[in-house]
Design a protein around this motif. Structure first.
Motif, mmCIF file in Angstrom:
data_model
loop_
_atom_site.group_PDB
_atom_site.id
_atom_site.type_symbol
_atom_site.label_atom_id
_atom_site.label_comp_id
_atom_site.label_asym_id
_atom_site.label_seq_id
_atom_site.Cartn_x
_atom_site.Cartn_y
_atom_site.Cartn_z
ATOM 1 N N ASP A 191 0.831 -1.208 0.000
ATOM 2 C CA ASP A 191 0.000 0.000 0.000
ATOM 3 C C ASP A 191 0.864 1.255 0.000
ATOM 4 O O ASP A 191 0.550 2.238 -0.671
ATOM 5 N N GLY A 192 1.969 1.185 0.747
ATOM 6 C CA GLY A 192 2.885 2.313 0.779
ATOM 7 C C GLY A 192 3.477 2.574 -0.599
ATOM 8 O O GLY A 192 3.582 3.719 -1.044
ATOM 9 N N LEU A 193 3.846 1.491 -1.254
ATOM 10 C CA LEU A 193 4.412 1.623 -2.595
ATOM 11 C C LEU A 193 3.378 2.199 -3.556
ATOM 12 O O LEU A 193 3.686 3.070 -4.386
ATOM 13 N N THR A 194 2.148 1.737 -3.420
ATOM 14 C CA THR A 194 1.068 2.278 -4.259
ATOM 15 C C THR A 194 0.920 3.780 -4.032
ATOM 16 O O THR A 194 0.781 4.550 -4.991
ATOM 17 N N ASP A 195 0.973 4.197 -2.768
ATOM 18 C CA ASP A 195 0.893 5.632 -2.456
ATOM 19 C C ASP A 195 2.010 6.409 -3.138
ATOM 20 O O ASP A 195 1.795 7.508 -3.651
ATOM 21 N N GLN A 196 3.205 5.820 -3.127
ATOM 22 C CA GLN A 196 4.346 6.494 -3.751
ATOM 23 C C GLN A 196 4.128 6.682 -5.258
ATOM 24 O O GLN A 196 4.419 7.732 -5.811
ATOM 25 N N VAL A 197 3.604 5.647 -5.880
ATOM 26 C CA VAL A 197 3.339 5.748 -7.321
ATOM 27 C C VAL A 197 2.304 6.840 -7.587
ATOM 28 O O VAL A 197 2.482 7.677 -8.483
ATOM 29 N N MET A 198 1.249 6.840 -6.794
ATOM 30 C CA MET A 198 0.204 7.851 -6.975
ATOM 31 C C MET A 198 0.767 9.247 -6.724
ATOM 32 O O MET A 198 0.465 10.188 -7.468
ATOM 33 N N ALA A 199 1.609 9.372 -5.711
ATOM 34 C CA ALA A 199 2.214 10.673 -5.399
ATOM 35 C C ALA A 199 3.095 11.135 -6.561
ATOM 36 O O ALA A 199 3.094 12.316 -6.926
ATOM 37 N N MET A 200 3.818 10.196 -7.139
ATOM 38 C CA MET A 200 4.690 10.524 -8.263
ATOM 39 C C MET A 200 3.874 11.106 -9.419
ATOM 40 O O MET A 200 4.321 12.000 -10.127
ATOM 41 N N LEU A 201 2.654 10.589 -9.568
ATOM 42 C CA LEU A 201 1.791 11.051 -10.651
ATOM 43 C C LEU A 201 1.020 12.316 -10.269
ATOM 44 O O LEU A 201 0.198 12.810 -11.044
ATOM 45 N N GLY A 202 1.278 12.802 -9.059
ATOM 46 C CA GLY A 202 0.616 14.020 -8.626
ATOM 47 C C GLY A 202 -0.716 13.802 -7.936
ATOM 48 O O GLY A 202 -1.535 14.716 -7.860
ATOM 49 N N PHE A 203 -0.920 12.606 -7.418
ATOM 50 C CA PHE A 203 -2.124 12.343 -6.622
ATOM 51 C C PHE A 203 -1.707 12.038 -5.186
ATOM 52 O O PHE A 203 -1.439 10.880 -4.852
ATOM 53 N N PRO A 204 -1.628 13.080 -4.355
ATOM 54 C CA PRO A 204 -1.177 12.861 -2.981
ATOM 55 C C PRO A 204 -2.182 11.990 -2.233
ATOM 56 O O PRO A 204 -3.380 12.025 -2.524
#
Lengths: 207, 207
Positions: free
Chosen positions: A191-204
């Motif tokens: 889940d943490g990794l998923t958050d990082q990917v989303m954050a990278m795409l600009g979805f905090p």
DNA sequence: CAATACCAAGCAAGCGCTTGGTTTGTAAAC
DNA sequence: GTTTACAAACCAAGCGCTTGCTTGGTATTG
């Protein structure tokens, strides 16, 4: 429908092999070996030894070694397409759908079926061209799910880049995690990794 | 210093082989064949035929087939590290530096040295563990460049995700372009592709 | 008693690499 | 300016081994 139910219904429809049966066990071991050593470096003797039979006996189940590789890929795609569809249907907003897809793909790559997914990515060229075409067709269904969601986000101006390009970048980025992501060691969960990917795409992450 | 000057100075220092010499020509053909067919499927007879000599004669230049693979990788890393450093030093702001790195890596993968870069990514496991360790050391220099720039952007809150994770995602995403990006066919140029990557990360192109 | 799953043995082909000897390039010696 | 010397580059042949796959026969199962 939970992941296990999905697997069961695919087995019932004969779309994937029962991992308890002889064929399924072989495919599972094949996926493990193909990932570990690569398709070319894995011999039919290795495969046979892994399931405790003689090398010649393999050819009662599969006509050629390549057919084994193809079966691993086809069944993996079938299972994961079904898992993706289920994950996405459970989400509501486009952003949540995207997160569900990212999460599901990361799970496919790094979870139970990870070995088979890695084979799909890295042993692609070991398939004959005919087999490649067949497998590619199955993948298109799966890709359509992504493009649909990314297209919606793009229309909403919440994604700045082209959906096709983003999907391809994500394919590479998410597949590549198989080479470095080790959940058992580091502190980063799926889940943490998923958050990082989303954050990278600009979805905090929702706070 | 332009790319060609960089290549020349590396040749002068004996860090990469002159592509006009016997050794350099072999390495270039080897990169092409390894990418096209994969390392395992490329035989020493294929390699020899590609440069017009007998298979046995290869072993006057390299002790083993694996040494050829290793040489391709080592020289590729040396060249591209130098190119990256030059590209980055020419940029001023962190955002421009990041763009320069993305652009340079895309160029490495899809340009002249693309075949060798693809080999570096996809034939990694064909190297012995000892060789892997050696090559990995060279790669660290190169990775430090990225982490430095990404760290700065993170501190400025212009990047929301962890630099380590972002770099690894970008490694996968950019490498993967080798499987689908065809500048000669589509309308997307290397600069256009770079813009797309930056946009995906939330850095819209300067208007 | 048929079908399925398997074994034991091995074939033909292809693999990386070795060997012993020949050609080629270069530069000093006469 | 020819001769001598020598190493590097290469060839022709093939060795020893591994590969994917075949064959003919034997258990096992419903």
């Amino acid at each position: 429908m939970n992941p296990n139910q999905i697997l069961q219904s695919l087995i019932a429809e004969n779309l994937v092999s029962d991992p308890n049966g002889a064929r399924g066990r072989l495919l599972k071991e094949a996926a493990r070996l193909f990932r570990e050593k690569g398709y070319e470096r894995t011999t039919v003797r290795d495969l046979a030894a892994a399931v405790g039979i003689q090398s010649g006996s393999l050819f009662h189940h599969f006509r050629t070694k390549e057919e084994i590789l193809k079966a691993v890929m086809v069944e993996t795609i079938r299972l994961n397409t079904a898992l993706m569809q289920a994950a996405m249907e459970a989400a509501e907003t486009p952003k949540d759908k995207l997160r569900a897809l990212v999460r599901a793909e990361l799970e496919s790559i790094n979870g139970q079926t990870g070995e088979a997914m890695a084979v799909l990515v890295f042993e692609w060229r070991s398939l004959s061209e005919d087999s490649q075409a067949e497998v590619l067709e199955l993948r298109d269904i799966y890709e359509a799910l992504w493009l649909d969601v990314l297209g919606t986000l793009r229309d909403q101006k919440r994604l700045l880049a082209d959906p096709f390009v983003v999907r391809r970048m994500l394919t590479g980025a998410l597949s590549w995690t198989v080479t470095w992501y080790r959940p058992e060691r580091g502190g980063l969960t799926l889940d943490g990794l998923t958050d990082q990917v989303m954050a990278m795409l600009g979805f905090p992450p929702a706070s």
